[in-house]
Scaffold this motif. Structure first.
Motif, PDB file in Angstrom:
ATOM      1  N   UNK A 123      -0.326   6.766   4.505  1.00  0.00           N
ATOM      2  CA  UNK A 123       0.557   7.949   5.169  1.00  0.00           C
ATOM      3  C   UNK A 123       2.142   7.527   4.952  1.00  0.00           C
ATOM      4  N   UNK A 124       2.441   6.322   4.365  1.00  0.00           N
ATOM      5  CA  UNK A 124       3.573   6.120   3.981  1.00  0.00           C
ATOM      6  C   UNK A 124       4.040   6.249   2.420  1.00  0.00           C
ATOM      7  N   UNK A 125       5.078   7.160   2.102  1.00  0.00           N
ATOM      8  CA  UNK A 125       5.336   7.617   0.992  1.00  0.00           C
ATOM      9  C   UNK A 125       5.691   6.596  -0.213  1.00  0.00           C
ATOM     10  N   UNK A 126       6.499   5.629   0.404  1.00  0.00           N
ATOM     11  CA  UNK A 126       6.781   4.560  -0.446  1.00  0.00           C
ATOM     12  C   UNK A 126       6.196   3.134  -0.062  1.00  0.00           C
ATOM     13  N   UNK A 127       6.184   2.201  -0.924  1.00  0.00           N
ATOM     14  CA  UNK A 127       5.810   1.038  -0.289  1.00  0.00           C
ATOM     15  C   UNK A 127       7.098   0.453   0.810  1.00  0.00           C
ATOM     16  N   UNK A 128       6.504   0.210   2.116  1.00  0.00           N
ATOM     17  CA  UNK A 128       7.365   0.013   3.189  1.00  0.00           C
ATOM     18  C   UNK A 128       7.052  -1.031   3.963  1.00  0.00           C
ATOM     19  N   UNK A 129       6.054  -1.868   3.864  1.00  0.00           N
ATOM     20  CA  UNK A 129       5.624  -2.580   4.842  1.00  0.00           C
ATOM     21  C   UNK A 129       6.198  -4.099   4.382  1.00  0.00           C
ATOM     22  N   UNK A 130       6.930  -4.629   5.294  1.00  0.00           N
ATOM     23  CA  UNK A 130       7.669  -6.052   4.850  1.00  0.00           C
ATOM     24  C   UNK A 130       6.312  -7.044   5.479  1.00  0.00           C
ATOM     25  N   UNK A 131       5.902  -7.942   4.722  1.00  0.00           N
ATOM     26  CA  UNK A 131       4.973  -8.683   5.246  1.00  0.00           C
ATOM     27  C   UNK A 131       4.777 -10.191   4.721  1.00  0.00           C
ATOM     28  N   UNK A 132       3.897 -11.006   5.305  1.00  0.00           N
ATOM     29  CA  UNK A 132       3.780 -12.239   4.792  1.00  0.00           C
ATOM     30  C   UNK A 132       2.339 -12.263   4.628  1.00  0.00           C
ATOM     31  N   UNK A 133       2.098 -12.332   3.474  1.00  0.00           N
ATOM     32  CA  UNK A 133       0.501 -12.177   3.073  1.00  0.00           C
ATOM     33  C   UNK A 133      -0.321 -11.128   4.108  1.00  0.00           C
TER      34      UNK A 133
END
Ligand code: FAD
Length: 648
Positions: A123-133
């Motif tokens: 559902x997110x148009x662009x890569x948007x999730x900041x993550x740690x693994x």
């Protein structure tokens, strides 16, 4: 009179997940003395289990991203039922909240040029999730806890007392919000280990208690999520909205039975994992609904091209919002094309190297190896829907997080309703916690300060009533507590709280689950009436010292209340939208988009079988015109009524 130690604070936060800790930090930074109470060990909350990441339009991986695109995606995901002002604030403020975490010591995964990396999610148009693994929640909680400790160290240097301005009461459960007239005056709690009661007096109370998943048999939620905050709000006179919308995450483990429901993160699909049925077909291409057709790929080739070149390809349908994917899996299994244990196959083994899988999805690799003896680098996982998140919650003011109609009460995080409309996008919870946790802490502090010397008073009668209610499952013997009307009096054999939990979870799973029908929901309400009656005869043995049976008995009141809200609202909403799918009303209805269903506590009824929840329909405020301008008219036609479109 009950013996309950009293403690005075300015702000009390119930819950030490992301929302609670962010609220507490803010209230303390405003100079207010802040107490945090949590049911389990400090640090053990849902937030710590979050895997995939935090959604924030920082534009680090695709510069096209900005808050307006995030706002649009969130509204689409929620099928336009979101409280638009919350969705706006969330999209605007999420990047600052992520940056702030970095300044407090969080270490996110990086892009090649050293920026915070962001991954794709449904559902997110662009890569948007900041993550740690796939352990983002752990880093978030670790950072917030570290910030609490650093504030305590500051306080020690100034006052000689680490807990002068912020204190955590862990393994303590709040069973009542206590009021002075209309105003909140504090909370009544018990310590898990000793069973001792205590009262925290404070003019501001922030609810940050998370979700309700334990009312369903198959769930990704852990034991604490019995809807306590939702129930506490109702009992304090607040209302809940959108309770019919429960998110069934498409991918939970289905095998072995002991781990059924445990989450398989959406990052698996975000990073390239595909869903297949027993015939080996990538079936999601068959389930792209009309409202999303333009944005999703029609062939495997196009879908696979998107991972490398998103500007020239459309997204894979595995990355549709969760409600769509969960329904599709359900339909495949029902059509006899499921996996051996009643799910479908989720495969990364043919999509990435073993080394990449272990690096990007370390928890999933470990989880399947340890719990199911499956090596996801070599074979597919079996997955199916699991109850994951509740979109419904306390009806709050969008800007201040204040619960409508109860001065001094605030709510943030999963316990608050409105932000996600009928369906939450993955990653939008962690950002919601930080954005609205901060706002709740800020406004709770302002409210408490404004009370000045006119602090509300906790009266003995309120404490006695809360203690009597808590002791009721012991019958008359446990302590000289007054028995109130409707106590352990109704005829029939004594009931075991564990058994009642099981039956309630099974009923909600079977009758108000992922696909709903009128007769089944009516049957669920009947079963809840019977369970309410039987709960009157609940009996627990032993003492108040660490007594799990007693704790289950106390949780059941909350589960019965929230389950009734879900079943009543679901029966009333005669359409399908987001996390509410009706077999008998399969279409989305534009008239219903304008309506919130509002649950409040009904006046006390003579008959315990009568429902405790009153339901009313309320019109949504029109969406501000500059926000509507962000969408194409062709898209709005799918959601808004003709009247709304002409007044736009
Ligand atoms: P929680 O973190 O659930 O904390 C609730 C707190 O309230 C706890 O401290 C609990 O002990 C306390 N509490 C409850 N009742 C009482 C009571 N009566 N008295 C005292 N204390 C009480 N979201 C994302 O955005 N990205 C993800 O990648 C993601 N992954 C997830 C993975 C899993 C396995 C799960 C289960 C959820 C995931 N989510 C994710 C959703 C997200 O983690 C939750 O919605 C969010 O953490 C809820 O945070 P919260 O602060 O509202 O409550």
């Amino acid at each position: 009179m009950t013996h309950a130690e009293r403690r005075q604070w300015d702000v009390v936060v119930i819950g030490a997940g992301g929302a609670g800790l962010r609220a507490a930090i803010e209230a303390r930074e405003q100079g207010l003395r802040t107490a945090v109470i949590c049911k389990s060990l400090f640090g053990k909350a849902h937030t710590v289990m979050a895997e995939g990441g935090i959604a924030a339009s920082m534009g680090n991986v695709n510069e096209g991203d900005n808050w307006q695109v995030h706002f649009r995606d969130t509204m689409r995901g929620g099928k336009f039922l979101n409280q638009w002002r919350m969705a706006e604030l969330h999209a605007r403020e999420a990047p600052d909240r992520v940056w702030e975490l970095e300044t407090w010591g969080a270490l996110f995964d990086r892009t090649k040029d050293g920026r915070i990396s962001q991954r794709n999610f449904g559902g997110h148009e662009y890569p948007r999730l900041a993550h740690v693994g796939d352990r983002t929640g752990l880093e978030l909680i670790r950072t917030l806890q570290q910030k609490v400790v650093s504030l305590q160290q500051e306080d020690f240097r100034e006052t000689g007392d680490y807990e002068a301005r912020i204190k955590v009461f862990q393994e303590c459960t709040v069973t009542r919000i206590v009021k002075d007239g209309e105003r909140v005056a504090g909370v009544f709690c018990y310590e898990r280990e000793s069973g001792r009661f205590f009262v925290v007096e404070a003019p501001s109370v922030v609810l940050a208690t998370g979700g309700i998943g334990k009312s369903f048999q198959v769930t990704s939620n852990s034991w604490e999520y019995t809807g306590d905050g939702h129930a506490l709000a109702l009992l304090a006179g607040a209302s809940l909205i959108n309770m019919e919308f429960v998110q069934f995450h498409p991918t939970g483990m289905v095998w072995p039975p002991s781990v059924k429901g445990i989450l398989v993160t959406e990052s698996v699909r975000g990073d390239g994992g595909v869903l297949r049925n027993s015939e080996g077909r990538r079936f999601m291409f068959d389930y792209v609904p009309d409202v999303f057709k333009e944005k999703y790929a029609e062939t495997e080739e196009e879908a696979d091209g998107w991972y490398e070149d998103p500007d020239r390809h459309r997204r894979p349908p595995e990355l549709l919002p969760r409600d769509e994917v969960a329904r599709a899996i359900n339909a495949e299994v029902k059509a006899g094309r499921g996996s051996p244990h009643g799910g479908v196959f989720l495969d990364v083994s043919t999509r990435m190297s073993a080394e990449t899988i272990k690096r990007r999805l370390p928890s999933m690799h470990h989880q399947f190896r340890e719990l199911a003896d499956v090596d996801i680098t070599a074979e597919p996982m079996e997955v199916g829907p699991t109850c994951h998140y509740v979109m419904g919650g306390v009806d709050v003011d969008s800007d201040t997080a204040a619960a409508q109609g109860v001065p001094g009460l605030f709510a943030a995080g999963e316990v608050a309703g409105g932000m996600h409309g009928s369906n939450r996008l993955g990653g939008n919870s962690l950002s919601d916690l930080l954005v609205f946790g901060r706002r709740a802490g800020l406004h709770a502090a302002e409210y408490a300060r404004a009370c000045g010397d006119d602090r509300p008073v906790v009266r003995d009668a309120e404490v006695d009533a809360a203690a009597a209610e808590a002791l009721r499952p012991f019958g008359t013997g446990a302590e000289q507590a007054p028995q109130t009307a409707g106590g352990a009096g109704s005829a029939g054999p004594p009931e075991n709280p564990y058994q009642l939990h099981q039956e309630l979870q099974q009923s909600m799973n079977d009758l108000v689950g992922i696909i709903r029908r009128e007769e089944e929901m009516a049957a669920a309400l009947e079963r809840l009436a019977t369970l309410r009656e039987r709960a009157q005869r609940m009996a627990v043995e032993g003492h108040r010292q660490f007594n799990p049976g007693w704790h289950l008995a106390l949780d059941l009141r909350n589960m019965l209340l929230v389950s009734e809200c879900v079943a009543r609202a679901a029966l009333n909403r005669t359409e399908s939208r987001g996390g509410h799918t009706r077999d008998d009303f399969p279409d989305m209805d534009r008239e219903w988009r304008r309506a919130n269903l509002v649950c409040t506590l009904a006046d006390a009824a003579e008959d315990v079988r009568s429902g405790r929840i009153a339901l009313r329909r309320r019109e949504m405020p029109p969406i501000r015109s500059d926000l509507l301008e962000l969408f194409e008219k062709e898209e709005l036609i799918k959601y808004l009524t003709d009247e709304e479109l002409t007044t736009k």
